[in-house]
Scaffold this active site. Structure first.
Site, mmCIF file in Angstrom:
data_model
loop_
_atom_site.group_PDB
_atom_site.id
_atom_site.type_symbol
_atom_site.label_atom_id
_atom_site.label_comp_id
_atom_site.label_asym_id
_atom_site.label_seq_id
_atom_site.Cartn_x
_atom_site.Cartn_y
_atom_site.Cartn_z
ATOM 1 N N GLU A 32 0.984 -1.443 -0.314
ATOM 2 C CA GLU A 32 -0.255 0.202 0.138
ATOM 3 C C GLU A 32 0.806 1.739 0.046
ATOM 4 O O GLU A 32 0.609 1.964 -0.948
ATOM 5 C CB GLU A 32 -0.655 0.349 0.971
ATOM 6 C CG GLU A 32 -1.983 -0.800 0.819
ATOM 7 C CD GLU A 32 -1.679 -2.263 1.678
ATOM 8 O OE1 GLU A 32 -2.404 -3.502 1.484
ATOM 9 O OE2 GLU A 32 -0.789 -2.300 2.178
ATOM 10 N N PHE A 89 -6.163 -1.172 5.109
ATOM 11 C CA PHE A 89 -4.811 -0.666 4.618
ATOM 12 C C PHE A 89 -3.831 0.755 4.150
ATOM 13 O O PHE A 89 -2.905 1.028 4.314
ATOM 14 C CB PHE A 89 -4.445 -1.382 3.438
ATOM 15 C CG PHE A 89 -4.582 -3.696 3.970
ATOM 16 C CD1 PHE A 89 -4.866 -3.887 5.523
ATOM 17 C CD2 PHE A 89 -5.352 -3.869 3.023
ATOM 18 C CE1 PHE A 89 -4.897 -4.273 5.716
ATOM 19 C CE2 PHE A 89 -6.056 -5.556 3.684
ATOM 20 C CZ PHE A 89 -5.445 -5.764 4.406
ATOM 21 N N ARG A 135 -19.035 -1.530 -1.734
ATOM 22 C CA ARG A 135 -18.319 -2.132 -3.433
ATOM 23 C C ARG A 135 -19.738 -3.185 -2.903
ATOM 24 O O ARG A 135 -19.957 -3.708 -2.462
ATOM 25 C CB ARG A 135 -17.264 -2.926 -2.390
ATOM 26 C CG ARG A 135 -17.147 -3.529 -1.746
ATOM 27 C CD ARG A 135 -15.444 -4.594 -1.597
ATOM 28 N NE ARG A 135 -16.205 -5.767 -2.471
ATOM 29 C CZ ARG A 135 -16.823 -6.892 -2.670
ATOM 30 N NH1 ARG A 135 -17.149 -6.841 -0.978
ATOM 31 N NH2 ARG A 135 -16.619 -7.518 -3.237
#
Length: 334
Positions: A77, A102, A185
């Site tokens: 990340e 993250f 999502r």
């Protein structure tokens, strides 16, 4: 006399990552990925980047449509955010996706130093915000807003549903500067189309009105707030809902006007810790500007490491399900 207690169906492990949509609720699949593909059709400067999570942030649709503009950075990340900053310096607009835990915890210094300090045009879209996964503190980004609100010049967006996401994508792309958007999502509920709603970056919108309670909310908690408003109407309790999809900069003028318009219980409902999120931002703004609500309460997640488990169970446990939020409001009104 015997009493028969109905057993609730046992929740399976899949309920830990279940959709936040209710049974029979209208949903749109992968609204972020579809909106980004559509935007990039006439925008060759749009680039997609991820840290091994294209499928789980709906960025795989962009990768399929524009493979030459997609960058898979692997499980790194910090590299993702650093590279996104470099790409932005070349005049492109990278949309960088990963999980919120993250993107914020692991890459914070890179966002702060590489992207924000230089006001680079990076759009960070991070999935699983707050309590949208049951996999415990390692995956629950319950403090991401607190972290990101502290970065100067960073715009922060917390959309409610698929319509919010679809309309937010082109607007954050058009905004000059870094953006952090909490990303819903998969099968994302469609709610706001019933309220004559249009997303405007930096603006809060009143969706329904009521005389007893004003709920100021963001993210999917606006969906919950609307459900609560409908439920409490049966008890002759009027609930207004002010949706604040932009956490920073906060639409202080609209919030102040709504709080002052009627003497009501003011409740800030958010899918985030009560520390450092929308609730504290609203409270600080009201206090500093001398705006005094009749009563004020925070309906967020506790300042704690949350349990792992099935999402419906956790939402009840931590007070952000429709039923739990309704009960909290009734108790506060007593």
């Amino acid at each position: 006399m015997n009493t028969v207690i109905e057993k609730k169906p046992r929740l399976t492990t899949s309920a830990m990552i279940a959709s936040i949509a209710g049974e029979g609720q209208r949903v749109v699949t992968a609204p972020f990925g579809k909106a980004l593909v559509e935007l990039a059709r006439n925008r060759p400067d749009i680039v997609g980047m991820t840290a091994d999570l294209a499928k789980y942030t709906d960025l795989h649709l962009f990768a399929q449509a524009y493979p030459d503009r997609f960058y898979q950075m692997g499980m790194a990340e910090q590299l993702l955010m650093g590279a996104a900053g470099g790409i932005a310096k070349e005049g492109l607009i990278p949309f960088a996706t990963t999980y919120a835990v993250f993107g914020t915890r692991r890459a914070y210094d890179f966002i702060h130093q590489v992207i924000a300090e230089e006001n680079l045009n990076v759009k960070m879209c991070c999935a699983l915000p707050g309590l949208t996964t049951g996999y415990g503190p390692s995956h629950q980004a319950t403090e991401d807003l607190a972290m990101m609100r502290g970065i100067p010049g960073l715009t922060i967006v917390d959309p409610c549903d698929s319509l919010d996401i679809e309309q937010a994508v082109p607007q954050i792309a058009a905004h000059n500067g870094p953006v952090y958007m909490r990303l819903l999502r998969g099968h994302v509920p469609l709610v706001l189309d019933e309220y004559d709603y249009q997303f405007e970056l930096g603006k809060a919108k009143r969706l329904v009105d009521g005389d007893d309670v004003l709920i100021i909310s963001s993210g999917f908690m606006t969906m919950r707030a609307l459900e609560v408003a409908n439920a409490l109407r049966q008890d002759n309790i009027g609930v207004a809902v002010l949706h604040c999809p932009t956490i920073k900069p906060l639409d202080e003028a609209t919030i102040h006007a709504e709080v002052q318009r009627k003497p009501r219980l003011v409740v800030v409902a958010e899918n985030h810790s009560v520390v450092g999120g929308l609730g504290e931002a609203v409270a600080s703004s009201l206090l500093q500007n001398g705006v005094q609500p009749a009563r004020f309460r925070l309906a967020g997640l506790p300042d704690a490491f949350l349990d792992a488990g099935a999402l419906p169970t956790l939402h009840d446990r931590y007070g952000i399900s429709t039923e739990a939020l309704s009960n909290r409001l009734k108790n506060w009104l007593k």
